[in-house]
Design a protein around this motif. Structure first.
Motif: not given
Length: 92
Positions: A8-30, A32-36
């Motif tokens: 369950l912990y691993e699944q939560q970590q994967q979900k959070e990583a996907r969400l942060l990746t989506l945000l990074r991509d949205a920032l890059l479209r604007l 704005i550099p951002a990195e995980l």
């Protein structure tokens, strides 16, 4: 029981990583550099001027992006809105 908790912990970590990746991509479209960072558990958004970068996390049970010691937050289901709020926050 430990195996279930670890899974369950691993699944939560994967979900959070996907969400942060989506945000990074949205920032890059604007433009704005951002990195995980930190094994994909945080997103670092540098400021355009002198100053410390903004560190963004997924918190509140996976419901919000949060930054500024969790004083600032935005729902994870509004990635583009979060990107715009962060852009304004870092001064872009």
């Amino acid at each position: 029981m430990r195996a279930v908790a670890a899974h369950l912990y691993e699944q939560q970590q994967q979900k959070e990583a996907r969400l942060l990746t989506l945000l990074r991509d949205a920032l890059l479209r604007l433009g704005i550099p951002a990195e995980l960072r930190d094994n994909d558990t945080a997103l670092m958004v540098p400021r355009p001027q002198v100053g410390l970068p903004v560190w963004v996390f997924v918190g509140y049970g996976g419901a919000f992006y949060s930054w500024q010691s969790a004083e600032k937050r935005h729902p994870v289901d509004d990635v583009d809105g979060t990107a715009q709020v962060l852009a304004d926050y870092v001064g872009r």
